[in-house]
Each structure stands twice: as C-alpha cells, then as structure tokens.
Write a protein that holds these residues in place. Structure first.
Motif, mmCIF file in Angstrom:
data_model
loop_
_atom_site.group_PDB
_atom_site.id
_atom_site.type_symbol
_atom_site.label_atom_id
_atom_site.label_comp_id
_atom_site.label_asym_id
_atom_site.label_seq_id
_atom_site.Cartn_x
_atom_site.Cartn_y
_atom_site.Cartn_z
ATOM 1 N N ASP A 385 0.838 -1.193 0.000
ATOM 2 C CA ASP A 385 0.000 0.000 0.000
ATOM 3 C C ASP A 385 0.883 1.257 0.000
ATOM 4 O O ASP A 385 1.978 1.266 0.585
ATOM 5 C CB ASP A 385 -0.901 0.034 1.238
ATOM 6 N N THR A 388 -1.292 8.120 1.038
ATOM 7 C CA THR A 388 -1.383 9.444 0.418
ATOM 8 C C THR A 388 -1.935 10.509 1.361
ATOM 9 O O THR A 388 -1.594 11.685 1.227
ATOM 10 C CB THR A 388 -2.257 9.394 -0.849
ATOM 11 N N THR A 415 -5.650 7.127 3.991
ATOM 12 C CA THR A 415 -5.996 6.821 2.604
ATOM 13 C C THR A 415 -4.776 6.253 1.894
ATOM 14 O O THR A 415 -3.669 6.798 2.005
ATOM 15 C CB THR A 415 -6.474 8.085 1.862
ATOM 16 N N THR A 417 -3.279 4.028 -1.813
ATOM 17 C CA THR A 417 -3.510 3.497 -3.153
ATOM 18 C C THR A 417 -3.035 2.051 -3.168
ATOM 19 O O THR A 417 -1.992 1.728 -2.603
ATOM 20 C CB THR A 417 -2.771 4.308 -4.226
ATOM 21 N N ARG A 418 -3.821 1.219 -3.807
ATOM 22 C CA ARG A 418 -3.542 -0.226 -3.816
ATOM 23 C C ARG A 418 -3.964 -0.774 -5.169
ATOM 24 O O ARG A 418 -5.151 -0.806 -5.488
ATOM 25 C CB ARG A 418 -4.306 -0.924 -2.690
ATOM 26 N N GLU A 421 -6.121 1.478 -7.238
ATOM 27 C CA GLU A 421 -7.374 1.917 -6.649
ATOM 28 C C GLU A 421 -7.110 2.553 -5.285
ATOM 29 O O GLU A 421 -6.055 2.376 -4.676
ATOM 30 C CB GLU A 421 -8.341 0.737 -6.502
ATOM 31 N N THR A 422 -8.113 3.295 -4.805
ATOM 32 C CA THR A 422 -7.991 3.972 -3.521
ATOM 33 C C THR A 422 -8.746 3.198 -2.453
ATOM 34 O O THR A 422 -9.849 2.695 -2.686
ATOM 35 C CB THR A 422 -8.565 5.401 -3.613
ATOM 36 N N THR A 424 -9.249 2.948 2.143
ATOM 37 C CA THR A 424 -9.048 3.641 3.421
ATOM 38 C C THR A 424 -8.913 2.620 4.539
ATOM 39 O O THR A 424 -9.437 1.499 4.463
ATOM 40 C CB THR A 424 -10.216 4.600 3.742
#
Length: 430
Positions: A385, A388, A415, A417-418, A421-422, A424
């Motif tokens: 991950d 951000t 938050t 990005t993976r 995609e985003t 949480t």
C-alpha cells in the motif's frame, strides 16, 4: 481380532501383513474407525452467526443469519466452544445447534483474527467435550478426520491424511498450519480435525481451491494446530484478549523475486525489515536485511513462521535463530518479551506504527510490512500500500505520517492506493 495376511504379486513386493490393531468389527466383518470417532461427534456443533446483514430472517424484528460454520466443545462443564474468527465476524448474536437437536444462544468470550480462533460459551446441561491429543505428536501420513456441517448438510465426517505440517504462506499471519486432504468445504470452518482415536488435533480454518472463488474441495485444507489454539483460548478465558510475544524485529516473507534482488539462491525465509533499538533482536545482533532461515529446530518458510513461534512463546523464552547476512550463515539467540514499546516510532530507516512498517519510496510512503494481528492488520493495511493522506493531511514522507498519527487523539482515517485503486483504513490515535 485376528490378523489378516494378503499376498502381493506386484514387482518388488513379497508379503504384507495388516497389523492386529487395525480397527475391525468382527460382527459386521468390516474395517472401521467408528469406535474411536463416534464418542467425539456430540462435541461437534453447528454455529449460526446473526447480524444486520442480508439473508433469511428468523423474525420480523430479529437479527438475520449472515454466516454459518462449525465448532467443537472443549469444556463441557463450562460450555466452552472453539470456532473460527471468520465464522463469528460481524455477528451480534450466535446460535449453537447440538447433534441431539438442542439449540442455544451463545456468548462470544473473545476472538483473535491473526490465528482465526474464536471462543464461545453456552449454558447447557449434559454436554460432551472432545479429548485433545498431545501437541507435537503428529506425523505426515497419519489419518485425519474432519467433522462439521458443510454446505448446509447435517453433521458430516470425511477422512484423509496429514499431508504436511508447519504450513504457512497464506499471508503474513500467525500461521503454522496442519495440511490435510480430508474433504473440507464451506461450513466446515471452525470444526475439529480429529485423529483416528477421535482426539482433537486442529481446528479447520481454510482451503485452497483451484476453482477460483467457488470454494470447492480440491484436497488441500488447513487447520490451526492445538498448541496455537490452546495459547489463544487460555488467554481469552483468562483476560478476554490475546497478547503475543515479540522480539523487536519486524519481518516480512522472502519471495523468489525478493531473493533474486538480494542475490540469494534460496526462496524461503523471513527478511528483517527493521529492528527496534534496545530490543531482544537488537541485542542479538540482527540487522535490517538479514534473512532468518531457522528458528529453534524449525525451518523458517516465511514471516508467518517467525510470527507463530515468537507469538506463542512465553516471555523469557530464548529462541536460537539462524540467519543469512551477506551470503554467510550465522546463529544468535533472542529472548521473547511482552510488547512494551511505543506504538508509533520514527527511526532512521522509516516509521513503525500500530504494527506496520512504513518507509519513503519512489511512489511515496510505502507500507513495507504489517504484523499479524496488529491494529494495522485489523484495519486492512497490507504490504505494498502507498499512503497518500492521514486525516486531513497530505502524506509525502514518513515524517508527515508520523506527525499526523501522533497528533490524532482518536481514530484517524488513512488513505492508500492499492493496485491503482484507492482504499481507506482506520487506525487508532496515539
């Protein structure tokens, strides 16, 4: 019971004798394990998890059935039942159905996501408890029997063998699984794996299926061994929570690609990602980049092996570790301690926070590793991950993340990005 001798005519074989102790029912003229298994069957229960999710309702205003599985009674007097964490997850109420048709509401005493163990209790008379086999006595090739309530069926018994021991690699969790080819399907989760004498040797927890998401049986199933089950259960019964030992070393799994990048000719082991100053791992001389290949008499397959062995070792236990550094093998000794370090600590090589290791990378602040069962793991963070944001703050470096986490007095939303995609994750405050 008389011995039965069979003549073998295949190449290289002469005679073989079925030993006299082979279970045989002379009255019916059949070989059977029923005498050993049947006394344990009343201890195997069906579990229905109720909650606010979808599914058929048992009443207009009552909770709905959201999942189901199996369990096993380990203490008849106390009504204590073991099942899987994923069986009871998200439940608000739980129903236990016994083999004799009785049904009871159960109380959840505690659960541990990292080992996938949960403990329930019912108040009921005349219960049967399973006998538990001694730990550490299993061998590959031993017969194994899985019992549970798969695919909506009544209690079902399947037989196979122990295919392997000390299995890990399903993820960086507390893994030390028994592998079996006994048929395990959806609904068997949380049920017992028994030996040929009907004694408990493990808790069925996962399968590998070649059918993608179908969840069908392909002859590869895994069970939590009784030493880990006992460690978790004893703590839940005593305190309601599980505390694992630690050495101060954050580890991740050595993958073939990582091994190639490090110039290693091995594909199994645990990479030391960071060492807390002054910790047992630090005093033992371990450094970032070392690869642990053995712990006591066990081969270390990945990070899960280290997590399992240190996690269930009582504080004060000394563990001999074999490791590689610059292509050379060495040994050292670490002493397991109770967790007592800060949950958020910024070091020279990155940030340790809530069981996750963060470091500045080319793409931003990367999650390098996540300790099984930690708050970070429970929040859903995974290695790879890229963070951000943390709360309302933009995160560009590990120091930004440390300030945001340390300044949060309550929960904070991170938050990441993976895979393009985003996502949480909610982490605790400082």
């Amino acid at each position: 019971m008389a011995a039965l001798t069979i003549s073998l005519t295949t190449a290289g074989a002469a005679w073989a004798q079925i030993p006299p102790q082979m279970p045989y029912d002379a009255e019916r003229g059949v070989f059977t394990f029923a005498a050993g298994i049947e006394p344990s069957l009343p201890a195997v229960v069906a579990i229905t998890t109720l909650g606010a999710g979808g599914g058929p309702s048992r009443g207009d205003d009552g909770p709905k059935e959201i999942s189901g599985g199996s369990g096993v009674i380990i203490d008849a007097a106390g009504g204590v039942i073991i099942t899987n964490h994923h069986v009871i997850e998200n439940g608000t109420a739980f129903r236990v159905d016994l083999l004799d048709g009785r049904s009871y509401r159960a109380e959840l005493l505690g659960a541990d996501r990292a080992t996938d163990i949960a403990v329930l209790r019912i108040a009921a008379p005349d219960l049967t408890q399973v006998h538990v086999a001694p730990a550490g006595t299993l061998r590959s090739g031993d017969l194994a029997f899985a019992v549970g309530y798969p695919l909506g069926l009544d209690q079902t018994l399947t037989m196979g063998v122990i295919s392997g021991l000390g299995r890990s690699g399903l993820g960086d969790a507390v893994e030390d699984y028994i592998q079996t080819d006994a048929a395990v399907n959806s609904g068997n989760s949380g049920g017992p794996l028994l030996d040929s004498r009907g004694r408990l040797i493990g808790i069925n927890t996962a399968i590998l299926s070649g059918g993608g998401t179908s969840g069908g049986n392909d002859g590869i199933a895994f069970a939590v061994p009784i030493n880990i089950m006992r460690f978790v259960t004893d703590q839940i019964l005593a305190t309601g929570e599980v505390v694992r030992g630690e050495t101060g070393a954050t580890v991740s799994s050595l993958t073939p690609r990582r091994a190639e990048d490090m110039g290693l000719e091995i594909g199994r082991g645990a990479v030391v990602e960071d060492v807390v100053p002054g910790s047992p791992a630090d005093r033992a001389g371990l450094r970032r980049g070392d690869v642990i290949t053995g712990l006591e008499d066990r081969v270390v397959s990945n990070g899960g092996t280290v997590q399992a062995m240190t996690g269930i070792a009582p504080p004060g236990t000394s563990l001999e570790a074999t490791y590689l550094r610059d292509g050379r093998s060495a040994t050292t000794t670490m002493t397991v301690q109770r967790p007592n370090g800060p949950s958020i600590a910024l070091g020279a090589t990155g940030l340790s926070a809530h069981g996750a290791r963060f470091a500045d990378g080319a793409a931003g602040v990367e999650v390098r590793s996540v300790e099984a069962g930690s708050p970070a793991a429970q929040a859903g963070l995974t290695a790879g991950d890229v963070v951000t944001r943390a709360g309302n703050a933009t995160v560009r470096r590990a120091a930004d993340l440390e300030r945001a986490l340390s300044g949060a007095r309550r929960e904070i939303t991170v938050t990441v990005t993976r895979g393009g995609e985003t996502a949480t994750a909610i982490l605790p405050g400082a």
